[in-house]
Design a protein around this motif. Structure first.
Motif, PDB file in Angstrom:
ATOM      1  N   THR A  88       0.851  -1.199   0.000  1.00 16.54           N
ATOM      2  CA  THR A  88       0.000   0.000   0.000  1.00 16.54           C
ATOM      3  C   THR A  88       0.881   1.242   0.000  1.00 16.54           C
ATOM      4  OG1 THR A  88      -0.133  -0.087   2.406  1.00 16.54           O
ATOM      5  CG2 THR A  88      -1.929  -1.115   1.191  1.00 16.54           C
ATOM      6  N   LEU A  89       1.597   1.442  -1.087  1.00  7.97           N
ATOM      7  CA  LEU A  89       2.553   2.536  -1.174  1.00  7.97           C
ATOM      8  C   LEU A  89       1.898   3.904  -1.115  1.00  7.97           C
ATOM      9  CD1 LEU A  89       5.024   1.177  -3.870  1.00  7.97           C
ATOM     10  CD2 LEU A  89       5.459   1.483  -1.442  1.00  7.97           C
ATOM     11  N   ASP A  90       0.625   3.987  -1.483  1.00  9.77           N
ATOM     12  CA  ASP A  90      -0.067   5.276  -1.444  1.00  9.77           C
ATOM     13  C   ASP A  90      -0.640   5.579  -0.065  1.00  9.77           C
ATOM     14  OD1 ASP A  90      -0.071   6.127  -4.371  1.00  9.77           O
ATOM     15  OD2 ASP A  90      -0.867   4.107  -4.503  1.00  9.77           O
ATOM     16  N   GLY A  91      -0.670   4.579   0.813  1.00  9.07           N
ATOM     17  CA  GLY A  91      -1.265   4.781   2.133  1.00  9.07           C
ATOM     18  C   GLY A  91      -2.777   4.892   2.073  1.00  9.07           C
ATOM     19  N   LEU A  92      -3.382   4.372   0.993  1.00  6.31           N
ATOM     20  CA  LEU A  92      -4.831   4.446   0.794  1.00  6.31           C
ATOM     21  C   LEU A  92      -5.350   3.121   0.245  1.00  6.31           C
ATOM     22  CD1 LEU A  92      -4.939   7.915  -1.001  1.00  6.31           C
ATOM     23  CD2 LEU A  92      -5.733   7.466   1.329  1.00  6.31           C
ATOM     24  N   LEU A  93      -6.601   2.788   0.607  1.00  9.28           N
ATOM     25  CA  LEU A  93      -7.293   1.635   0.034  1.00  9.28           C
ATOM     26  C   LEU A  93      -8.699   2.072  -0.368  1.00  9.28           C
ATOM     27  CD1 LEU A  93      -6.415  -1.369   2.405  1.00  9.28           C
ATOM     28  CD2 LEU A  93      -5.555  -0.965   0.095  1.00  9.28           C
TER      29      LEU A  93
END
Length: 196
Positions: free
Chosen positions: A179-184
């Motif tokens: 989760t490199l964007d820190g979002l799901l």
């Protein structure tokens, strides 16, 4: 040698447990990028917008050749409840001609593969807006999707152009290799908007 082995194992364990280093880009173009701990880097509005755009390309900008891979990649960036809902929708049966399947039904994903089409998605960046509430980013925007044959000359048919209204919710999660964007993705909706 046993002490050296134990120290090496402890060092390896420490390197695996510490937060990932991330490159932080400021909203101010005059400020340089800098390295920070992933734990110190919370998603910003621009990050949510970029994640929205990337997710839109995965979910709506596919071709019949890569649709399974694109939708699988997109599903890996969804929360567990939303991934289950998404999988149920893709595996749900829809009516098809007997030439496609003798039973008259096939999964939605199978129809995408057999359609022999490619979708060209143009996201209107200016229409994109994201707002954060209690660790959840709520985003919306518009896009134009043009459906073309997989091979051959482009077809200029207004019925093959869809004007989409996209809405999404993204949950903030710790930054990891997955989760490199820190979002799901915790919600995604695409509706055809009315043209005036």
């Amino acid at each position: 040698s046993a002490t050296t082995t134990l120290l090496a194992m402890a060092l390896a364990f420490m390197s695996f447990t510490r937060p990932l280093p991330v490159v932080v880009t400021s909203d101010d173009p005059g400020k340089p990028r800098h390295l920070a701990s992933a734990a110190d880097a919370a998603p910003r509005e621009i990050d949510a917008k970029r994640f929205f755009a990337a997710t839109a390309r995965e979910l709506h900008g596919w071709s019949s050749v890569d649709v399974v891979d694109r939708l699988t990649d997109a599903s890996l960036l969804m929360t567990t409840p939303w991934r289950k809902r998404f999988a149920a929708e893709m595996n749900g049966e829809v009516p098809v001609p007997a030439e496609v399947d003798a039973s008259g039904k096939a999964s939605l994903l199978k129809t995408y593969v057999l359609a022999r089409i490619r979708n060209e998605l143009d996201l209107d960046w200016d229409s994109l807006s994201c707002a954060r509430t209690d660790g959840v980013w709520h985003c919306k925007g518009t896009a134009v999707m043009r459906i073309q044959l997989l091979a051959g000359n482009p077809v200029d048919d207004p019925k093959l152009t869809k004007h989409l209204e996209l809405r999404a919710s993204f949950v903030e999660v710790p930054v990891t290799k997955g989760t490199l964007d820190g979002l799901l993705v915790d919600f995604w909706d695409a509706r055809e908007r009315e043209q005036s």
